[in-house]
Design a protein around this motif. Structure first.
Motif, PDB file in Angstrom:
ATOM      1  N   SER A  32       0.827  -1.209   0.000  1.00 28.69           N
ATOM      2  CA  SER A  32       0.000   0.000   0.000  1.00 28.69           C
ATOM      3  C   SER A  32       0.860   1.257   0.000  1.00 28.69           C
ATOM      4  CB  SER A  32      -0.946   0.010   1.202  1.00 28.69           C
ATOM      5  OG  SER A  32      -0.199   0.039   2.403  1.00 28.69           O
ATOM      6  N   ASN A  33       2.028   1.194   0.647  1.00 27.16           N
ATOM      7  CA  ASN A  33       2.914   2.359   0.657  1.00 27.16           C
ATOM      8  C   ASN A  33       3.526   2.623  -0.698  1.00 27.16           C
ATOM      9  OD1 ASN A  33       2.471   2.838   3.347  1.00 27.16           O
ATOM     10  ND2 ASN A  33       4.230   1.659   4.048  1.00 27.16           N
ATOM     11  N   SER A  34       3.700   1.561  -1.484  1.00 29.60           N
ATOM     12  CA  SER A  34       4.308   1.714  -2.810  1.00 29.60           C
ATOM     13  C   SER A  34       3.355   2.326  -3.821  1.00 29.60           C
ATOM     14  CB  SER A  34       4.803   0.355  -3.328  1.00 29.60           C
ATOM     15  OG  SER A  34       3.688  -0.496  -3.535  1.00 29.60           O
ATOM     16  N   GLY A  35       2.071   2.293  -3.552  1.00 31.15           N
ATOM     17  CA  GLY A  35       1.102   2.807  -4.528  1.00 31.15           C
ATOM     18  C   GLY A  35       0.878   4.292  -4.387  1.00 31.15           C
ATOM     19  N   SER A  36       1.946   5.089  -4.533  1.00 33.66           N
ATOM     20  CA  SER A  36       1.872   6.533  -4.331  1.00 33.66           C
ATOM     21  C   SER A  36       0.961   7.212  -5.329  1.00 33.66           C
ATOM     22  CB  SER A  36       3.268   7.138  -4.415  1.00 33.66           C
ATOM     23  OG  SER A  36       3.867   6.794  -5.643  1.00 33.66           O
ATOM     24  N   GLU A  37       0.994   6.747  -6.573  1.00 35.67           N
ATOM     25  CA  GLU A  37       0.179   7.376  -7.619  1.00 35.67           C
ATOM     26  C   GLU A  37      -1.300   7.188  -7.329  1.00 35.67           C
ATOM     27  OE1 GLU A  37      -0.546   7.272 -12.440  1.00 35.67           O
ATOM     28  OE2 GLU A  37       0.928   5.926 -11.549  1.00 35.67           O
ATOM     29  N   VAL A  38      -1.649   5.985  -6.854  1.00 39.85           N
ATOM     30  CA  VAL A  38      -3.048   5.706  -6.536  1.00 39.85           C
ATOM     31  C   VAL A  38      -3.495   6.560  -5.355  1.00 39.85           C
ATOM     32  CG1 VAL A  38      -4.657   3.925  -5.777  1.00 39.85           C
ATOM     33  CG2 VAL A  38      -2.913   3.383  -7.473  1.00 39.85           C
ATOM     34  N   ASP A  39      -2.616   6.668  -4.315  1.00 41.84           N
ATOM     35  CA  ASP A  39      -2.960   7.442  -3.133  1.00 41.84           C
ATOM     36  C   ASP A  39      -3.132   8.920  -3.467  1.00 41.84           C
ATOM     37  OD1 ASP A  39      -2.848   5.177  -1.646  1.00 41.84           O
ATOM     38  OD2 ASP A  39      -0.795   5.459  -0.991  1.00 41.84           O
ATOM     39  N   ALA A  40      -2.304   9.384  -4.408  1.00 42.88           N
ATOM     40  CA  ALA A  40      -2.371  10.799  -4.786  1.00 42.88           C
ATOM     41  C   ALA A  40      -3.716  11.154  -5.394  1.00 42.88           C
ATOM     42  CB  ALA A  40      -1.245  11.101  -5.775  1.00 42.88           C
ATOM     43  N   ASP A  41      -4.300  10.191  -6.105  1.00 43.80           N
ATOM     44  CA  ASP A  41      -5.573  10.441  -6.775  1.00 43.80           C
ATOM     45  C   ASP A  41      -6.777  10.089  -5.908  1.00 43.80           C
ATOM     46  OD1 ASP A  41      -4.505  11.405  -9.151  1.00 43.80           O
ATOM     47  OD2 ASP A  41      -4.173   9.385  -9.913  1.00 43.80           O
ATOM     48  N   SER A  42      -6.515   9.456  -4.743  1.00 39.96           N
ATOM     49  CA  SER A  42      -7.626   8.960  -3.936  1.00 39.96           C
ATOM     50  C   SER A  42      -8.476  10.085  -3.349  1.00 39.96           C
ATOM     51  CB  SER A  42      -7.109   8.057  -2.821  1.00 39.96           C
ATOM     52  OG  SER A  42      -6.224   8.785  -1.991  1.00 39.96           O
ATOM     53  N   LYS A  43      -7.947  11.323  -3.359  1.00 39.09           N
ATOM     54  CA  LYS A  43      -8.697  12.463  -2.840  1.00 39.09           C
ATOM     55  C   LYS A  43      -9.832  12.865  -3.777  1.00 39.09           C
ATOM     56  CE  LYS A  43      -4.573  14.314  -0.517  1.00 39.09           C
ATOM     57  NZ  LYS A  43      -3.596  15.428  -0.496  1.00 39.09           N
ATOM     58  N   LEU A  44      -9.745  12.499  -5.024  1.00 39.88           N
ATOM     59  CA  LEU A  44     -10.742  12.900  -6.009  1.00 39.88           C
ATOM     60  C   LEU A  44     -12.035  12.109  -5.795  1.00 39.88           C
ATOM     61  CD1 LEU A  44     -11.052  14.724  -8.541  1.00 39.88           C
ATOM     62  CD2 LEU A  44     -10.398  12.750  -9.907  1.00 39.88           C
ATOM     63  N   ASP A  45     -13.100  12.827  -5.499  1.00 39.82           N
ATOM     64  CA  ASP A  45     -14.402  12.190  -5.248  1.00 39.82           C
ATOM     65  C   ASP A  45     -15.143  12.031  -6.572  1.00 39.82           C
ATOM     66  OD1 ASP A  45     -16.735  11.227  -4.177  1.00 39.82           O
ATOM     67  OD2 ASP A  45     -17.512  13.214  -3.652  1.00 39.82           O
ATOM     68  N   LEU A  46     -15.297  10.798  -7.013  1.00 37.88           N
ATOM     69  CA  LEU A  46     -15.957  10.533  -8.295  1.00 37.88           C
ATOM     70  C   LEU A  46     -17.381  10.015  -8.132  1.00 37.88           C
ATOM     71  CD1 LEU A  46     -13.024   8.838 -10.253  1.00 37.88           C
ATOM     72  CD2 LEU A  46     -13.813  11.185 -10.433  1.00 37.88           C
ATOM     73  N   SER A  47     -17.808   9.830  -6.886  1.00 38.38           N
ATOM     74  CA  SER A  47     -19.159   9.287  -6.671  1.00 38.38           C
ATOM     75  C   SER A  47     -20.232  10.229  -7.206  1.00 38.38           C
ATOM     76  CB  SER A  47     -19.391   9.007  -5.186  1.00 38.38           C
ATOM     77  OG  SER A  47     -19.250  10.204  -4.430  1.00 38.38           O
ATOM     78  N   ARG A  48     -19.908  11.550  -7.269  1.00 36.93           N
ATOM     79  CA  ARG A  48     -20.870  12.527  -7.799  1.00 36.93           C
ATOM     80  C   ARG A  48     -21.134  12.312  -9.290  1.00 36.93           C
ATOM     81  NH1 ARG A  48     -18.187  17.656  -7.614  1.00 36.93           N
ATOM     82  NH2 ARG A  48     -16.292  16.419  -7.737  1.00 36.93           N
ATOM     83  N   PHE A  49     -20.190  11.658  -9.952  1.00 40.57           N
ATOM     84  CA  PHE A  49     -20.293  11.488 -11.404  1.00 40.57           C
ATOM     85  C   PHE A  49     -20.751  10.088 -11.805  1.00 40.57           C
ATOM     86  CE2 PHE A  49     -17.245  14.851 -10.507  1.00 40.57           C
ATOM     87  CZ  PHE A  49     -17.778  15.886 -11.271  1.00 40.57           C
ATOM     88  N   VAL A  50     -21.143   9.296 -10.828  1.00 38.68           N
ATOM     89  CA  VAL A  50     -21.744   7.986 -11.116  1.00 38.68           C
ATOM     90  C   VAL A  50     -23.227   8.199 -11.417  1.00 38.68           C
ATOM     91  CG1 VAL A  50     -22.331   5.721 -10.186  1.00 38.68           C
ATOM     92  CG2 VAL A  50     -20.101   6.724  -9.696  1.00 38.68           C
ATOM     93  N   LEU A  51     -23.662   7.780 -12.571  1.00 41.01           N
ATOM     94  CA  LEU A  51     -25.056   7.944 -12.978  1.00 41.01           C
ATOM     95  C   LEU A  51     -25.747   6.588 -12.872  1.00 41.01           C
ATOM     96  CD1 LEU A  51     -24.463  10.238 -16.079  1.00 41.01           C
ATOM     97  CD2 LEU A  51     -24.846  10.898 -13.724  1.00 41.01           C
ATOM     98  N   TYR A  52     -26.792   6.526 -12.080  1.00 43.93           N
ATOM     99  CA  TYR A  52     -27.431   5.245 -11.808  1.00 43.93           C
ATOM    100  C   TYR A  52     -28.946   5.388 -11.837  1.00 43.93           C
ATOM    101  CZ  TYR A  52     -27.615   7.372  -7.159  1.00 43.93           C
ATOM    102  OH  TYR A  52     -27.830   8.238  -6.116  1.00 43.93           O
ATOM    103  N   LEU A  53     -29.603   4.248 -11.900  1.00 48.30           N
ATOM    104  CA  LEU A  53     -31.061   4.204 -11.963  1.00 48.30           C
ATOM    105  C   LEU A  53     -31.655   4.048 -10.567  1.00 48.30           C
ATOM    106  CD1 LEU A  53     -31.327   1.735 -14.980  1.00 48.30           C
ATOM    107  CD2 LEU A  53     -31.816   4.178 -15.080  1.00 48.30           C
ATOM    108  N   GLU A  54     -32.955   4.171 -10.515  1.00 45.68           N
ATOM    109  CA  GLU A  54     -33.680   3.971  -9.264  1.00 45.68           C
ATOM    110  C   GLU A  54     -33.422   2.554  -8.733  1.00 45.68           C
ATOM    111  OE1 GLU A  54     -38.353   3.737  -7.826  1.00 45.68           O
ATOM    112  OE2 GLU A  54     -37.865   4.323  -9.881  1.00 45.68           O
ATOM    113  N   GLY A  55     -33.092   2.457  -7.458  1.00 45.17           N
ATOM    114  CA  GLY A  55     -32.840   1.157  -6.838  1.00 45.17           C
ATOM    115  C   GLY A  55     -31.405   0.684  -6.962  1.00 45.17           C
TER     116      GLY A  55
END
Length: 731
Positions: A408-431
């Motif tokens: 987990s410490n080696s994945g610096s690039e992934v950790d750097a991007d983990s701050k970006l909240d993408l849940s707002r851009f998930v488009l889903y249907l009812e239920g």
């Protein structure tokens, strides 16, 4: 004596009617093999791209696939050919099971079709399935099928259920598309504003493009019509039904070979003879391969739903979301399109339509609840297995805790991007609220993957050429290739595009004598790499098609240079060998281009008067560009008589690099435009291509960001003539 086609006693001679059947059997086996390969290709494509909902790219419902299916299931609809042996009877069953497998496989493809296309394909498939069911029923009645009765009945019931699921799932596609498109337009506006703010915030170009791509990818992926269909309750239920049908076939094969005494087969051989073995083997393999994708869809769905199943989970399983019946309700509320003059008959027709749609709504409700019940039963069945797996994973994590920390410490690039909240851009249907986190997790690193893939294929020679020119000389070469002192060949002068000057300068540069083959090859490779991105820029900004002929001229000229070492009809090798110094070569190019221009202009005089200059014939545009550049190079050469061949070559190479570099300043806009593709079916592919381009051109974007650019508006940056004018005014 009997007539033609008759026996001696006058009866029809049908002895030879069955002779072609073995070859027809090979035809059936070949069609089954094509279906097998197409399903296998979709399976590999899904695994390779980590799309475990397995979109249908190679095997979709269309006229071609329906024809193949009709050929592949011929044995099931063959009413009068005797099938006495074990393999014959198993082949009858395998054909019916193959039909179930194909229907389960093709379900996601409904999402990528237009409304009319869905209706036509589902109707055609329905006719095919109903024909198969009726024919198999008749064969069981007449004795053509005399074993595996229970298996055949079970398969026919499953087939009918699958047809109902597929047909009513198709009715959901229009409503889900319109609903998600509405949500996409809102989120797209939000993403555009955030990307604009990132641009003003001074972030590096690659970082802000990457963030924008991740947002657009999340929207594109979650609104992908095939993904929407693939994650639906009905599609996952079809996976369970497909797996059950494959299990029935497996049971029939195993019992017939292991418990031979339990079955009594007739003596004799079918008219299909040796070909029946090929059909059985290929169709069994097709069933096995074709069942994998639907089964994984089903298994993934129940694996995700299993931990979520509580009191609220049960309620959701027995809730009918409105989008399932929205399209049918809208059809019920809309007036009849058929014009009936008589009021009484009009009322009867309207009531009949409403009754029919009410029945469809009830049937749709039953199908959705049935699909959810299948999923619920599957969860209860596998809950113990999932609990055991979770316990095993937690134990494994405890044992390997230290190694997990180091990873987990080696994945610096992934950790750097983990701050970006993408849940707002998930488009889903009812239920589908519970799926948001899963969709974010599964798609978070997709853009990194495509960027890294692009980085492995970056244009190294082009980058090397641009590094040597942009950092030292900037883009001033854009203003130097066409001198304003050169007299025009005509009162009307054609515009410039990016690609044509590049290929014309390259043609002159490689014709200069005594130039190292290594330098020429280096330049040709760099230009070849650069032209790919120049085309992207020109296609992106030329929406009206004003530069179509100029772009075609550049492509044709470059094709001649790259493959045949010719500029139009002129052999560049002959010019290089027969002329002793650069001046004579430039004069020769000027003379030849002027000659071609005059000849073509005379031939197409009336056409040129009617058309705008940018739409003149291709040879005229290419000749005019060559004339202006060769004359401009002559003026430059005459000012500096001390130019050697290599110095002139390097000067022209610098101009080529300056033009390509100036053009590629528009790459950021190209990538952003690709992200904003408005067609829902092409959106995902477009964003993926944008990420791939970013990976390939990241170093070029870095170079451009560090360089000094002229004070031009974004729309002016896309035109080479605006660049030339800006530098001329600066001088």
């Amino acid at each position: 004596m009997g007539g033609v086609g008759c026996s001696i006693d006058g009866y029809l001679n049908d002895a030879k009617y069955s002779e072609p059947l073995p070859w027809i059997g090979i035809y059936i086996a070949a069609a089954s093999l094509v279906c097998l390969l197409a399903m296998a290709a979709d399976l590999i494509h899904g695994i390779r791209h980590r799309k475990f909902w397995f979109p249908c790219k190679f095997f979709t419902l269309n006229s071609t696939s329906l024809t193949l299916i009709a050929v592949a299931i011929k044995l099931s609809v063959d009413l009068n050919t005797s099938m006495p042996g074990r393999e014959d009877q198993l082949a009858k069953l395998s054909s019916a099971v193959l039909m179930c497998t194909i229907m389960a496989n093709c379900m996601p493809s409904l999402g990528s079709m237009e409304n009319q296309e869905i209706f036509m394909n589902v109707m055609a498939l329905g006719i095919l399935v109903i024909t198969l069911i009726v024919n198999v029923g008749m064969e069981m009645g007449t004795g053509v099928i005399y074993v595996y009765m229970k298996e055949h009945v079970s398969i026919l019931i499953l087939m009918l259920v699958l047809l109902g699921i597929l047909s009513f799932s198709a009715s959901v596609v229009p409503s889900t598309k319109s609903y998600l498109e509405m949500k996409y337009s809102v989120r797209h506006e939000l993403a555009s504003k955030e990307c604009a703010l990132n641009g003003k915030g001074g972030k590096p170009v690659i970082e802000r493009l990457k963030e924008g791509l991740m947002k657009y990818w999340m929207m594109a992926q979650t609104t992908s019509p095939q993904f929407v269909m693939g994650r639906s309750a009905t599609c996952t239920a079809s996976g369970a039904i497909s797996l059950l049908s494959a299990a029935i076939l497996a049971e029939a094969i195993l019992t017939s070979y292991l418990l031979k005494r339990s079955f009594k087969f007739c003596n004799g051989q079918s008219d299909y003879k040796w070909s029946i073995t090929f059909i059985l083997v290929i169709q069994c393999v097709a069933v096995v391969v074709g069942t994998v994708a639907p089964a994984i869809r089903w298994f993934t769905a129940i694996k995700f739903r299993c931990p979520k199943l509580g009191k609220e989970g049960y309620k959701k399983e027995f809730t009918l979301e409105y989008y399932w019946i929205r399209y049918l309700v809208e059809m019920k509320e809309s007036p009849l399109t058929i014009r009936i003059k008589n009021r009484r008959y009009r009322k009867l027709a309207h009531n009949a339509k409403n009754k029919f749609l009410d029945a469809c709504i009830i049937l749709q409700t039953v199908i959705v609840f049935t699909s959810k019940v299948i999923r619920l039963i599957s969860i209860f069945f596998f809950r113990g297995i999932f609990s055991f797996c979770d316990c095993f994973k937690s134990l494994k994590n405890k044992l390997w805790f230290n190694s997990t920390i180091s990873v987990s410490n080696s994945g610096s690039e992934v950790d750097a991007d983990s701050k970006l909240d993408l849940s707002r851009f998930v488009l889903y249907l009812e239920g589908e609220d519970d799926l948001v986190h899963l969709m974010v997790t599964n798609n978070y690193h997709a853009i990194h993957h495509w960027i890294q893939k692009g980085q492995k294929k970056k244009p190294k020679i082009l980058i090397h050429l641009l590094e040597g020119t942009i950092m030292s000389r900037g883009f001033k070469g854009v203003a130097e290739f066409d001198n304003l002192q050169v007299p025009c060949l005509d009162s009307k002068e054609p515009q410039n595009c990016w690609a044509l000057p590049v290929v014309t300068l390259t043609a002159i540069a490689i014709s200069l004598p005594n130039i190292s083959r290594h330098l020429i090859k280096h330049l040709l490779t760099g230009v070849n790499e650069g032209l790919r991105y120049i085309r992207l820029v020109e296609d992106c900004f030329d929406k009206e098609g004003d530069f179509i002929n100029l772009k075609k001229a550049a492509e044709i000229v470059w094709l001649g240079i790259d493959l045949h070492n010719k500029w139009l009809d002129i052999d560049l090798n002959k010019i290089s060998h027969h002329k002793g110094n650069p001046k004579k070569i430039l004069e020769q190019f000027s003379y030849q281009s002027k000659k071609i221009y005059s000849e073509e202009k005379t031939t197409n005089e009336r056409l040129c008067l009617k058309l705008s200059t940018s739409k003149w014939p291709i040879r005229i545009l290419a000749a005019n560009c060559m004339y202006r550049i060769s004359e401009s190079m002559l003026l430059k050469y005459e000012k500096k008589h001390s130019y050697t061949n290599e110095q002139l070559f390097m000067e022209m190479e610098a101009m080529i690099c300056a033009i390509m570099g100036a053009c590629l300043t528009n790459l950021e806009k190209v990538i952003s435009t690709k992200c904003a593709n408005c067609v829902i079916e092409k959106r995902e592919k477009s964003v993926r291509e944008a990420a791939y381009i970013l990976g390939k051109t990241g170093r070029i974007l870095d170079l451009i960001e560090k360089a000094t650019l002229p004070a031009l508006d974004p729309h002016q940056m896309a035109r080479i003539d605006e660049w030339r004018l800006a530098y001329k005014l600066e001088i």
